[in-house]
Design an enzyme around this catalytic site. Structure first.
Site: not given
Length: 169
Positions: A91, A133-134, A137
């Site tokens: 990341c 994953h994004e 966030h």
């Protein structure tokens, strides 16, 4: 276009939950453009607005080898998850650290594109992993949250030490 500063763990702003985009206007389009430029400058394959201290639901990515398949996800929502896969993730906000994370193998995501048009996408492999994953966030979650507390603490100490050394330089 501008290159934005990427926040690094343990910066608490990475824990902010992003708000939905009300309207895809010129400001959002500029953010998308700046995020792509920042992502490429950092040699990343994905970037969430949270990582550049903009707390709106905007994600950009390009997982293609030639970096010629840019994708934009505004107000994204995963509507289907299938299977399970474990892969090594890194990341831009946790520089120099990689760890194996379990994610869904295939997903369906619905979102708006950079023009505010709704779309739905079936994804698998690296694209599915990157989307998950994004989107984490945007919820204030990092890939290291999937690790044991001990591993997370080691990464925190390492990054804090690197930040102290960089500040002295």
């Amino acid at each position: 276009m501008a290159i934005l500063d990427v926040l690094s763990f343990p910066d608490e702003r990475l824990r902010t939950v992003a708000k939905p985009v009300e309207e895809v206007n010129d400001e959002i389009k500029q953010l998308v453009s700046d995020m792509f430029e920042t992502m490429k400058d950092e040699n990343g394959i994905g970037l969430a607005a949270t990582q550049v201290n903009r707390h709106v639901q905007v994600v950009v990515m390009d997982v293609s080898e030639d970096q010629n398949e840019p994708r934009v996800f505004i107000n994204p929502e995963i509507t289907r998850k299938d299977g399970s896969t474990i892969s090594e993730e890194g990341c831009l906000s946790v520089p120099g650290n990689y760890a194996k994370v379990e994610r869904a193998e295939a997903i369906t995501v619905k979102a708006l594109d950079q023009n505010g048009e709704a779309f739905e996408l079936d994804a698998e492999g690296l694209l599915a992993i990157c989307i998950q994953h994004e989107l984490d966030h945007l919820k204030g979650k990092l890939f290291i949250d999937y690790l044991s507390p001990l591993k997370r603490q080691r990464i925190r100490k390492k990054l804090e030490k690197e930040a102290r050394l960089a500040a002295k330089a």
